[in-house]
Design a protein around this motif. Structure first.
Motif: not given
Ligand code: HEM
Length: 500
Positions: A101, A116-117, A124, A128, A371, A376, A437-440, A443, A445
């Motif tokens: 990332r 993780l992020l 990673w 994961r 975000i 990446r 909104g949550f990526g895809d 990797r 969310c």
């Molecule tokens: C509405 C709530 C949330 C939104 C909109 C959101 C959004 C995102 C987005 C856009 C990413 C990047 C994905 C990518 O690069 O493809 C991400 C990654 C991540 N999010 Fe969330 N998130 C939310 C809630 C949460 C919660 C509740 C947690 C943990 C309890 C969390 C933990 C993480 C982690 C650890 C990553 C990195 C994942 C990785 O690299 O493997 N997120 N999130």
């Protein structure tokens, strides 16, 4: 004097040639690029990464004409992806070549960086794999009763706040932040943060420190992710991403919780329980699956990534519902009828039946993504499918989420709040990567289920008992904060609330 003048002029000319060379990077590779200012590229326009002005310009100018466009962050070449098929290749199909990332900051990692992020693809992947079982539907169901308990506290705090005002105006962004802080506190730290009762508790202060660094720090943050190799030298000037007291606070909190749970044999089916299980289980070499330091880093990122994203989703959603009363009524009707069917009780099953609620949440995230651009970094040379372009190993790649979500060719009348766009039949008609909104991909969310669950519970709790409308204090448009790392509202979100 003449000698000094010659030296200065030579250095100046060398510097100009260096910049000129740098700002031709994309042109030389046959990739279209935005015109740069000769001296400073787009340095002064990069006030905040999430403001994404640069991506807006790129998208507007090149969408439909190129699959990807080159631009620069400071002097670093970055590729902006405009084509959804290419987005799919980068996030999913060719993930093995683009698994990072951020560019890695070797040799200067503090404890809070090992999460993780941020970790590189190699470290990673196993992490994961270990953490994914923590977020299954079954685990969510176990945590659901805790959320309902915190929701009752939200109801009390909301009602108390409302009785204090004769106009019925309530500020929602802070209140929603306190709700999600308490939910995460219970499920991630295993403690009662109490921020719904006391807005100034230490968790709120720590949360604000993570998300609202000083103005200088935002540019610094961009600088740090763009030039991680240089960033390590800033520590000599005492410039650090995470302050020592934040790190100490997290280490102390996690160590104390782990000790207490182990000594008293407490089990609560929350994240910390699951992380303790990993700490105490051994891998094939007989080593602990997770050290306490790695545990601290994951707890930190679950808090940091989980509370502000979800609370903004909630407050932005309530704002849109106040602006669109017909949607609010339709949603309330769904909530009430499903709760009635379940004898007025908010159960996990009842929540899962609320499909329109899900559409409202997704439409809110489309209009207000947390975000603004996914990032990446290629870990190998990457040939863009069906082109002659090869991205060099280490290229920074941006996927402009906000621009895709507002593209009129994908979402007609994109400024209109219309949750029905996310009815399964409508979604089928769109490209699968049209909503990010949550990526895809691998990797994406990891907290998606948990995030959606706490947002759902927040909506249900408030909408079943209150009607929201615009007040004189409500902003006409939601401006994004320039001071936060994720996209959060700049102004307070005041709405008028009426008890039903
Ligand atoms: C509405 C709530 C949330 C939104 C909109 C959101 C959004 C995102 C987005 C856009 C990413 C990047 C994905 C990518 O690069 O493809 C991400 C990654 C991540 N999010 Fe969330 N998130 C939310 C809630 C949460 C919660 C509740 C947690 C943990 C309890 C969390 C933990 C993480 C982690 C650890 C990553 C990195 C994942 C990785 O690299 O493997 N997120 N999130």
């Amino acid at each position: 004097m003449d000698f000094f003048f010659v030296i200065c002029s030579t250095l100046f000319l060398l510097f100009i040639s260096y910049l000129r060379h740098k700002y031709q990077y994309w042109e030389q590779r046959g990739v279209p690029q935005l015109q740069m200012n000769f001296f400073y590229g787009n340095f002064f326009r990069i006030k905040t990464m999430h403001k994404t002005e640069i991506f807006h310009e790129v998208y507007k100018k090149f969408r439909g004409k190129a699959k990807l466009v080159g631009t620069y962050v400071f002097t670093k070449p970055v590729a902006v992806v405009l084509d959804l098929d290419l987005v799919k290749s980068i996030l999913i199909k060719d993930f093995n070549k683009i698994a990072d990332r951020f560019e890695q900051r070797k040799g200067s990692e503090g404890i809070l960086h090992r999460h993780l992020l941020r970790l590189d693809g190699e470290r990673w992947r196993p992490l994961r794999t270990k953490l994914t079982p923590t977020f299954t539907s079954a685990k969510m169901k176990f945590m659901f009763p805790t959320l309902v308990t915190v929701a009752q506290q939200l109801e009390e705090a909301f009602s108390k706040q409302l009785t204090k005002t004769s106009s019925g105006d309530v500020e929602l962004h802070d209140l929603m932040g306190r709700f999600t802080t308490d939910v995460i506190g219970h499920c991630v730290f295993g403690v009662d943060c109490n921020s719904l009762k006391d807005p100034n508790v230490v968790f709120r202060r720590m949360g604000r420190r993570i998300f609202y660094p000083k103005y200088f720090s935002i540019r610094l943050h961009i600088f740090m992710t763009t030039y991680p190799a240089l960033f390590k030298y800033l520590k000599f000037f005492n410039v650090q991403e995470h302050s020592k007291d934040l790190e100490d606070f997290m280490v102390q909190l996690v160590s104390d919780t782990v000790r207490l749970r182990e000594e008293q044999n407490i089990h609560r089916n929350d994240f910390i329980d699951l992380l303790i299980e990993l700490k105490n289980s051994k891998d094939t070499k007989g080593m602990s699956q997770m050290s306490i330091e790695v545990m601290v880093a994951q707890v930190y990122i679950f808090f940091a990534a989980g509370y502000e994203t979800s609370s903004s989703n909630l407050s932005n959603g309530l704002y849109e519902l106040a602006k669109n009363p017909h949607v609010q009524e339709k949603l309330r009707a769904e909530i009430k009828s499903i709760l009635e069917k379940h004898n007025g009780e908010l159960t996990y099953e009842a929540m899962m039946e609320m499909t329109y609620l899900d559409q409202v949440i997704t439409e809110t995230l489309r209009m207000h993504p947390a975000i603004g651009a996914l990032t990446r970094v290629s870990i190998d040379d990457y040939k863009i499918p069906d082109t002659d372009i090869t991205l060099e190993k280490g290229t920074h790649i941006y996927i402009p989420v906000s621009e895709i979500h507002y593209d009129p060719a994908i979402y007609d009348n994109p400024k209109e709040f219309r949750p029905e766009r996310f009815h399964p039949d409508e979604m089928q008609k769109r490209h699968p990567q049209a909503f990010l909104g949550f990526g895809d991909g691998p990797r994406n969310c990891i907290g998606l289920r948990f995030g959606r669950m706490q947002v759902r519970v927040g909506f249900i709790t408030l909408l079943k008992s209150y009607r929201f409308s615009l007040s004189e204090k409500t902003p006409t448009e939601l401006e994004i904060s320039k001071y936060s790392i994720v996209l959060v509202p700049h102004s307070k979100i005041w709405l008028k609330a009426e008890k039903l």
